[in-house]
Enzyme design. Sequence first.
Site, PDB file in Angstrom:
ATOM      1  N   GLN A 100       0.891  -1.049   0.232  1.00 54.49           N
ATOM      2  CA  GLN A 100       0.018  -0.071   0.097  1.00 54.49           C
ATOM      3  C   GLN A 100       0.971   1.322  -0.003  1.00 54.49           C
ATOM      4  O   GLN A 100       1.869   1.187   0.902  1.00 54.49           O
ATOM      5  CB  GLN A 100      -0.776   0.180   1.227  1.00 54.49           C
ATOM      6  CG  GLN A 100      -1.848   1.051   1.573  1.00 54.49           C
ATOM      7  CD  GLN A 100      -2.475   0.938   2.832  1.00 54.49           C
ATOM      8  OE1 GLN A 100      -1.677   0.779   3.980  1.00 54.49           O
ATOM      9  NE2 GLN A 100      -3.661   1.732   2.907  1.00 54.49           N
ATOM     10  N   SER A 111       0.819   6.732   2.402  1.00 57.81           N
ATOM     11  CA  SER A 111       1.497   7.793   3.224  1.00 57.81           C
ATOM     12  C   SER A 111       2.879   8.620   2.733  1.00 57.81           C
ATOM     13  O   SER A 111       3.189   8.026   1.783  1.00 57.81           O
ATOM     14  CB  SER A 111       2.065   7.310   4.562  1.00 57.81           C
ATOM     15  OG  SER A 111       0.948   6.443   5.341  1.00 57.81           O
ATOM     16  N   SER A 148       4.333  -0.712   3.914  1.00 62.37           N
ATOM     17  CA  SER A 148       4.562  -2.274   4.622  1.00 62.37           C
ATOM     18  C   SER A 148       5.019  -3.384   3.481  1.00 62.37           C
ATOM     19  O   SER A 148       4.267  -3.515   2.558  1.00 62.37           O
ATOM     20  CB  SER A 148       3.402  -2.822   5.270  1.00 62.37           C
ATOM     21  OG  SER A 148       3.060  -1.900   6.398  1.00 62.37           O
ATOM     22  N   GLU A 157      -9.541  -2.043   5.811  1.00 62.94           N
ATOM     23  CA  GLU A 157      -8.085  -1.837   6.800  1.00 62.94           C
ATOM     24  C   GLU A 157      -8.489  -1.785   8.223  1.00 62.94           C
ATOM     25  O   GLU A 157      -7.897  -2.362   9.289  1.00 62.94           O
ATOM     26  CB  GLU A 157      -7.464  -0.757   6.285  1.00 62.94           C
ATOM     27  CG  GLU A 157      -5.973  -0.852   6.835  1.00 62.94           C
ATOM     28  CD  GLU A 157      -4.998   0.262   5.968  1.00 62.94           C
ATOM     29  OE1 GLU A 157      -5.551   1.118   5.418  1.00 62.94           O
ATOM     30  OE2 GLU A 157      -3.761   0.015   6.473  1.00 62.94           O
ATOM     31  N   ASN A 176      -5.526   6.098  16.109  1.00 63.03           N
ATOM     32  CA  ASN A 176      -6.757   5.990  17.055  1.00 63.03           C
ATOM     33  C   ASN A 176      -7.152   7.305  17.390  1.00 63.03           C
ATOM     34  O   ASN A 176      -8.462   7.504  17.508  1.00 63.03           O
ATOM     35  CB  ASN A 176      -6.514   5.183  18.297  1.00 63.03           C
ATOM     36  CG  ASN A 176      -6.353   3.653  17.978  1.00 63.03           C
ATOM     37  OD1 ASN A 176      -6.225   3.247  17.026  1.00 63.03           O
ATOM     38  ND2 ASN A 176      -6.284   2.721  18.758  1.00 63.03           N
ATOM     39  N   GLU A 177      -6.214   8.240  17.717  1.00 58.29           N
ATOM     40  CA  GLU A 177      -7.152   9.725  17.677  1.00 58.29           C
ATOM     41  C   GLU A 177      -7.922  10.154  16.711  1.00 58.29           C
ATOM     42  O   GLU A 177      -9.037  10.677  16.857  1.00 58.29           O
ATOM     43  CB  GLU A 177      -5.617  10.809  18.005  1.00 58.29           C
ATOM     44  CG  GLU A 177      -4.913  10.639  19.112  1.00 58.29           C
ATOM     45  CD  GLU A 177      -3.804   9.553  19.041  1.00 58.29           C
ATOM     46  OE1 GLU A 177      -3.685   9.030  18.086  1.00 58.29           O
ATOM     47  OE2 GLU A 177      -3.405   9.284  20.092  1.00 58.29           O
TER      48      GLU A 177
HETATM   49  C1  LIG Z   1       3.292  -0.820  11.393  1.00 60.52           C
HETATM   50  C2  LIG Z   1       2.667   0.320  10.240  1.00 60.52           C
HETATM   51  C3  LIG Z   1       2.653  -0.068   9.172  1.00 60.52           C
HETATM   52  C4  LIG Z   1       2.086   1.048   8.155  1.00 60.52           C
HETATM   53  N1  LIG Z   1       1.918   0.742   6.848  1.00 60.52           N
HETATM   54  C5  LIG Z   1       1.656   1.400   5.834  1.00 60.52           C
HETATM   55  C6  LIG Z   1       1.316   0.950   4.511  1.00 60.52           C
HETATM   56  O1  LIG Z   1       1.617  -0.071   4.243  1.00 60.52           O
HETATM   57  N2  LIG Z   1       1.236   2.112   3.678  1.00 60.52           N
HETATM   58  C7  LIG Z   1       1.002   3.321   3.971  1.00 60.52           C
HETATM   59  O2  LIG Z   1       0.690   4.179   3.148  1.00 60.52           O
HETATM   60  N3  LIG Z   1       1.192   3.747   5.187  1.00 60.52           N
HETATM   61  C8  LIG Z   1       1.356   2.785   6.271  1.00 60.52           C
HETATM   62  N4  LIG Z   1       1.629   3.322   7.604  1.00 60.52           N
HETATM   63  C9  LIG Z   1       1.548   4.680   7.799  1.00 60.52           C
HETATM   64  C10 LIG Z   1       0.237   4.982   8.782  1.00 60.52           C
HETATM   65  O3  LIG Z   1      -0.655   5.020   7.688  1.00 60.52           O
HETATM   66  C11 LIG Z   1       0.609   6.438   9.331  1.00 60.52           C
HETATM   67  O4  LIG Z   1       1.762   6.272  10.158  1.00 60.52           O
HETATM   68  C12 LIG Z   1      -0.589   6.769  10.118  1.00 60.52           C
HETATM   69  O5  LIG Z   1      -1.539   7.482   9.017  1.00 60.52           O
HETATM   70  C13 LIG Z   1      -0.122   8.227  10.793  1.00 60.52           C
HETATM   71  O6  LIG Z   1       0.560   9.175  10.134  1.00 60.52           O
HETATM   72  P1  LIG Z   1       1.719   9.880  10.541  1.00 60.52           P
HETATM   73  O7  LIG Z   1       2.832   8.526  10.923  1.00 60.52           O
HETATM   74  O8  LIG Z   1       2.352  10.848   9.354  1.00 60.52           O
HETATM   75  O9  LIG Z   1       1.606  10.567  11.627  1.00 60.52           O
HETATM   76  P2  LIG Z   1       0.920  12.029  11.963  1.00 60.52           P
HETATM   77  O10 LIG Z   1      -0.330  12.263  10.955  1.00 60.52           O
HETATM   78  O11 LIG Z   1       1.860  13.141  11.767  1.00 60.52           O
HETATM   79  O12 LIG Z   1       0.339  11.946  13.411  1.00 60.52           O
HETATM   80  C14 LIG Z   1       1.350  12.180  14.484  1.00 60.52           C
HETATM   81  C15 LIG Z   1       0.246  12.187  15.765  1.00 60.52           C
HETATM   82  O13 LIG Z   1      -0.517  13.288  15.929  1.00 60.52           O
HETATM   83  C16 LIG Z   1      -1.760  12.965  16.036  1.00 60.52           C
HETATM   84  N5  LIG Z   1      -2.703  13.782  15.094  1.00 60.52           N
HETATM   85  C17 LIG Z   1      -2.497  14.258  13.819  1.00 60.52           C
HETATM   86  N6  LIG Z   1      -3.659  14.925  13.219  1.00 60.52           N
HETATM   87  C18 LIG Z   1      -4.388  14.726  14.408  1.00 60.52           C
HETATM   88  C19 LIG Z   1      -5.797  15.489  14.286  1.00 60.52           C
HETATM   89  N7  LIG Z   1      -6.476  16.087  13.496  1.00 60.52           N
HETATM   90  N8  LIG Z   1      -6.508  14.967  15.726  1.00 60.52           N
HETATM   91  C20 LIG Z   1      -5.915  14.491  16.666  1.00 60.52           C
HETATM   92  N9  LIG Z   1      -4.570  13.886  16.532  1.00 60.52           N
HETATM   93  C21 LIG Z   1      -3.844  14.115  15.454  1.00 60.52           C
HETATM   94  C22 LIG Z   1      -1.846  11.546  15.339  1.00 60.52           C
HETATM   95  O14 LIG Z   1      -2.872  10.736  16.096  1.00 60.52           O
HETATM   96  C23 LIG Z   1      -0.579  10.967  15.877  1.00 60.52           C
HETATM   97  O15 LIG Z   1      -0.510  10.696  17.221  1.00 60.52           O
HETATM   98  C24 LIG Z   1       1.993   2.419   8.454  1.00 60.52           C
HETATM   99  C25 LIG Z   1       2.352   2.605   9.953  1.00 60.52           C
HETATM  100  C26 LIG Z   1       2.731   1.570  10.630  1.00 60.52           C
HETATM  101  C27 LIG Z   1       3.082   2.024  12.192  1.00 60.52           C
END
Ligand SMILES: Cc1cc2nc3c(=O)[nH]c(=O)nc-3n(C[C@H](O)[C@H](O)[C@H](O)COP(=O)(O)OP(=O)(O)OC[C@H]3O[C@@H](n4cnc5c(N)ncnc54)[C@H](O)[C@@H]3O)c2cc1C
Length: 378
Positions: A125, A128, A160, A243, A359-360
């Site tokens: 996928q 991100s 992933s 998902e 989860n947020e």
């Molecule tokens: C094990 C694992 C596998 C993954 N696999 C894939 C994959 O295969 N393909 C892919 O595309 N992505 C993948 N991801 C990425 C995943 O989808 C993102 O990490 C996730 O969506 C969070 O985005 P970010 O890491 O940019 O964090 P951010 O969006 O920067 O968030 C950082 C923190 O801020 C909080 N936050 C952000 N905005 C808000 C809001 N509006 N209100 C409240 N809190 C907020 C979040 O909850 C988090 O705690 C994977 C992640 C993990 C950990």
Amino acid sequence: MNLDLDEDARAFQAEVRGWLAANVPRAAPPPVDTAEGNAAHRAWERKLAQAGLSVVAWPAEYGGRDASALHWLLFEEEYHAAGGPVRINQNGLFLLAPTLFTHGTAEQRARLLPRMARADDVWAQAWSEPGAGSDLAAIRSRAERTDGGWLLHGQKTWSSRACCADRAFGLFRTDPAAGPHRGLTYLLFDLRADGVTVRPIRQLTGDNGFAEIFLDGVFVPDDDVLGEVGGGWRVAMSTAGHERGTSLRSPGRFSAAATRLVELWREIGDPADGALRDRVVDGWIAAQAYRLHGFAAASAPPGQSSPFAASLTKVFWSELDIALHETALELLGPRAELPGDWLAGYLFSLAGPIYAGTNEIQRTVIAERLLGLPRGAR
Ligand SMILES: Cc1cc2nc3c(=O)[nH]c(=O)nc-3n(C[C@H](O)[C@H](O)[C@H](O)COP(=O)(O)OP(=O)(O)OC[C@H]3O[C@@H](n4cnc5c(N)ncnc54)[C@H](O)[C@@H]3O)c2cc1C
């Protein structure tokens, strides 16, 4: 309400149990990010496919056996209870396939699904980006029109298993002038095409669990647009529902972990430690609750539940996974620090509240979309 399985379901359950008992490898194959592990997992998927067990709920024409959603849940239960190897193609099987059933063309389904069922094509996928995670609509990677298709440019991250996959499903900006949610298109591309660089990222567990993907003029033919050009957001939300719901994380995974936890308690638990015993019981009850939720969802008429209900499911399974593993580590005491399934499972469970949408964010969706509470400040 009758929760007993009918004769047909019991016969299916017995068939799956018997086949898995005879065929699940005694030792887990090497990790999927190694050449050896990649080959071993693909060989296992082919074996499952030959036995008609790779994708039981798919139509027979694509490699399935037209089984019901309930049968699929039973398959999953047996699979996890038997300790079946991790499904190398889980992103394809559990995320892309259901999206293809809803949004794909007949030609795309016929071309892509049988190969996916046999793990001839393993899928990753690619959504991100460094600047777009929770705020997925902020993605900047773009697809430019060219003769007969599109040229991809940009960077994806946290993909992933991209290091051991063949193809990816991604979201790209095709109309920079349109609003953030409009002008996005869902495209399928080859990870070995000219212009693709995949750079593995090492995880806490030591595995190359995910990768960055750099795209420099990667050609995608028109046949590999999934859904409408400019309609990618709607298609992506359909994938996200699978998902976050029972598709990616079926109840069988947690029932098996809860059963192992109860066994661990029986083996080493201190009968005088009532507080820890209660946590074991709570974990088991929660896993049973998720199982019954799965059965209820599988037997409900289509379209009855809200599309946002998957957010509720996601918060539930991700927090349950942590609770089951934390309880096991506490039971193990100092032995918890030795490498083993519980420690590895615990480390991975910590990612549950992040992947598939944090989860947020899911709690915001639950509050605003499911409960109809006032929207928070943005
Ligand atoms: C094990 C694992 C596998 C993954 N696999 C894939 C994959 O295969 N393909 C892919 O595309 N992505 C993948 N991801 C990425 C995943 O989808 C993102 O990490 C996730 O969506 C969070 O985005 P970010 O890491 O940019 O964090 P951010 O969006 O920067 O968030 C950082 C923190 O801020 C909080 N936050 C952000 N905005 C808000 C809001 N509006 N209100 C409240 N809190 C907020 C979040 O909850 C988090 O705690 C994977 C992640 C993990 C950990």
